[in-house]
Design an enzyme around this catalytic site. Structure first.
Site, PDB file in Angstrom:
ATOM      1  CG  ASP A  72      -0.770   5.410   3.738  1.00 26.85           C
ATOM      2  OD1 ASP A  72      -1.207   5.357   2.582  1.00 26.85           O
ATOM      3  OD2 ASP A  72      -1.184   6.231   4.571  1.00 26.85           O
ATOM      4  CG  ASN A  86      -5.159  13.858   3.548  1.00 29.17           C
ATOM      5  OD1 ASN A  86      -5.086  15.007   3.114  1.00 29.17           O
ATOM      6  ND2 ASN A  86      -5.684  12.866   2.850  1.00 29.17           N
ATOM      7  CB  THR A  90      -9.061  10.748  -3.154  1.00 29.08           C
ATOM      8  OG1 THR A  90      -8.280  11.370  -2.131  1.00 29.08           O
ATOM      9  CG2 THR A  90      -9.707   9.493  -2.616  1.00 29.08           C
ATOM     10  NE  ARG A 133      -7.802   3.328  -1.521  1.00 31.66           N
ATOM     11  CZ  ARG A 133      -7.221   4.381  -0.963  1.00 31.66           C
ATOM     12  NH1 ARG A 133      -6.889   5.431  -1.702  1.00 31.66           N
ATOM     13  NH2 ARG A 133      -6.941   4.401   0.327  1.00 31.66           N
ATOM     14  CE1 TYR A 145      -8.744   4.360   5.079  1.00 36.95           C
ATOM     15  CE2 TYR A 145      -8.528   6.176   3.529  1.00 36.95           C
ATOM     16  CZ  TYR A 145      -8.282   5.625   4.773  1.00 36.95           C
ATOM     17  OH  TYR A 145      -7.568   6.338   5.706  1.00 36.95           O
ATOM     18  CG  HIS A 149      -0.838   6.589  -2.043  1.00 38.08           C
ATOM     19  ND1 HIS A 149      -1.985   5.913  -2.401  1.00 38.08           N
ATOM     20  CD2 HIS A 149      -0.890   6.694  -0.691  1.00 38.08           C
ATOM     21  CE1 HIS A 149      -2.707   5.642  -1.324  1.00 38.08           C
ATOM     22  NE2 HIS A 149      -2.050   6.100  -0.270  1.00 38.08           N
ATOM     23  CG  HIS A 184      -1.913   1.179   1.142  1.00 39.08           C
ATOM     24  ND1 HIS A 184      -3.190   1.054   0.653  1.00 39.08           N
ATOM     25  CD2 HIS A 184      -1.784   2.493   1.483  1.00 39.08           C
ATOM     26  CE1 HIS A 184      -3.805   2.220   0.698  1.00 39.08           C
ATOM     27  NE2 HIS A 184      -2.975   3.115   1.205  1.00 39.08           N
ATOM     28  CG  HIS A 192      -5.264   2.122   6.144  1.00 44.99           C
ATOM     29  ND1 HIS A 192      -4.227   1.520   5.466  1.00 44.99           N
ATOM     30  CD2 HIS A 192      -5.473   3.295   5.503  1.00 44.99           C
ATOM     31  CE1 HIS A 192      -3.851   2.302   4.457  1.00 44.99           C
ATOM     32  NE2 HIS A 192      -4.585   3.377   4.459  1.00 44.99           N
TER      33      HIS A 192
HETATM   34  C1  0GY Z   1      -4.317   6.425   2.466  1.00 47.91           C
HETATM   35  C2  0GY Z   1      -5.068   7.300   3.373  1.00 47.91           C
HETATM   36  C3  0GY Z   1      -5.654   8.488   3.073  1.00 47.91           C
HETATM   37  C4  0GY Z   1      -5.834   9.050   1.775  1.00 47.91           C
HETATM   38  C5  0GY Z   1      -6.157   8.384   0.666  1.00 47.91           C
HETATM   39  O1  0GY Z   1      -6.719   8.215  -1.555  1.00 47.91           O
HETATM   40  C6  0GY Z   1      -6.474   8.990  -0.636  1.00 47.91           C
HETATM   41  O2  0GY Z   1      -6.485  10.204  -0.753  1.00 47.91           O
HETATM   42  O3  0GY Z   1      -6.260   7.073   0.689  1.00 47.91           O
HETATM   43  C7  0GY Z   1      -6.196   9.280   4.193  1.00 47.91           C
HETATM   44  O4  0GY Z   1      -6.263  10.506   4.081  1.00 47.91           O
HETATM   45  O5  0GY Z   1      -6.551   8.677   5.246  1.00 47.91           O
HETATM   46  O6  0GY Z   1      -4.408   5.219   2.535  1.00 47.91           O
HETATM   47  O7  0GY Z   1      -3.599   6.933   1.639  1.00 47.91           O
END
Ligand code: 0GY
Length: 303
Positions: free
Chosen positions: A258, A263, A78, A125, A158, A34, A32, A182
């Site tokens: 992660d 955030n 996102t 996702r 999520y 990004h 996991h 998570h």
């Molecule tokens: C994560 C957690 C977060 C954000 C996202 O896709 C995302 O923006 O997943 C979060 O802010 O808790 O797993 O990356």
């Protein structure tokens, strides 16, 4: 060229993570993480709820090597919406050492799904965290799930623990493997055997297609990174939750850094310390091998 201002208060990822003391098994997968942009090459989505700092594939692969991992599963965040170009670019430059989880809309064509598959995408996702996304009707998500199921892909979900009762029927009716991000975000100030986490454990017990990532102690912890008794007990309040899942469902758990930790506003983890947390939740070599190698290889590198 696109110019993006990082959301105020956003913490950048750790500039120089420590080399972990725990040596992960050969072939370990960070399941996991990004990539963000870079924004001038892969613009952030207009509908995003935050603007991250850039976090490139080069930086991700350098971290992978430093931590001793062999492979990555890159999850669409996102801030890129359903524009998977940064993800696909990273997959194509990974030398087959990365797989992806994309975000798609119901308008995606079969040819586009095939292209994502060829690049190494193996899942989609669905995000239900309200601060991150606008609402999408469940019929649309179910339609997407039925389109990706024949490809052998899975669904990553999520959500926040308080929303599980409302989402239960949807999750348990999905036609694919379902991977929960998570641990379903438990409130770790509540007991590990209390009703909230028990509901999550029950969902996994009753539905053998449901897996969990035992990730993000830095996001879930209240006790924080440096407990009174030193680094080895970092994020100790999250340990009982993750350990319970690893020991109860050893063949259905995944772990990931992660990185670059979107955030986080108070504390940015040292990724090396996150790796040193693994033996606390997976105390034996066999559990570690399943968590870090066997399970992610089965789900992401079966072909
Ligand atoms: C994560 C957690 C977060 C954000 C996202 O896709 C995302 O923006 O997943 C979060 O802010 O808790 O797993 O990356």
């Amino acid at each position: 060229m696109a110019k993006f201002e990082v959301t105020p208060g956003w913490l950048p990822f750790h500039p120089n993570p420590s080399v972990p003391k725990f040596r992960v098994p050969e072939g370990a997968v960070d399941a996991h993480c990004h990539v963000f942009g870079p924004g001038d090459e892969f613009p952030y989505a207009p509908e995003r709820k935050y603007t991250p700092c850039d976090a490139s594939r080069h930086q991700l692969f350098a971290l992978r090597d430093k931590l001793g991992f062999a492979r990555n599963v890159i999850v669409q965040a996102t801030c890129h919406g359903a524009d998977n170009r940064a993800l696909v670019d990273a997959l194509k430059h990974s030398n087959d050492m990365a797989r992806g989880v994309a975000t798609v809309r119901r308008t995606i064509t079969d040819a586009e799904l095939q292209e994502l598959d060829a690049a190494g995408v193996r899942g989609v996702r669905f995000n239900f965290v309200k601060r991150l996304v606008d609402f999408t009707p469940k019929e649309e998500l179910m339609e997407i799930a039925s389109r990706i199921a024949p490809l052998g892909w899975h669904v990553v979900v999520y959500f926040e623990a308080v929303d599980l009762p409302e989402l239960w029927d949807f999750f348990t009716n999905l036609p694919t493997t379902v991977v929960v991000d998570h641990m379903g975000r438990p409130d770790v100030t509540k007991p590990v055997d209390g009703p909230e986490f028990e509901l999550f454990v029950r969902m996994m017990r009753e539905h053998e297609n449901i897996w969990s990532k035992v990730s993000c102690p830095e996001r879930l912890s209240v006790s924080g990174p440096a407990a009174l008794d030193g680094e080895q007990n970092a994020y100790q309040d999250v340990v009982p939750f993750a350990k319970r899942l690893v020991e109860t469902f050893p063949d259905r758990v995944l772990w990931g850094t992660d990185w670059p930790h979107p955030n986080l506003k108070n504390h940015m983890p040292d990724d090396g310390l996150l790796v040193d947390w693994i033996p606390h939740i997976a105390p034996t070599a066999e559990l570690q091998r399943k968590l870090l190698v066997d399970n992610p290889m089965r789900l992401y590198w079966a072909r």
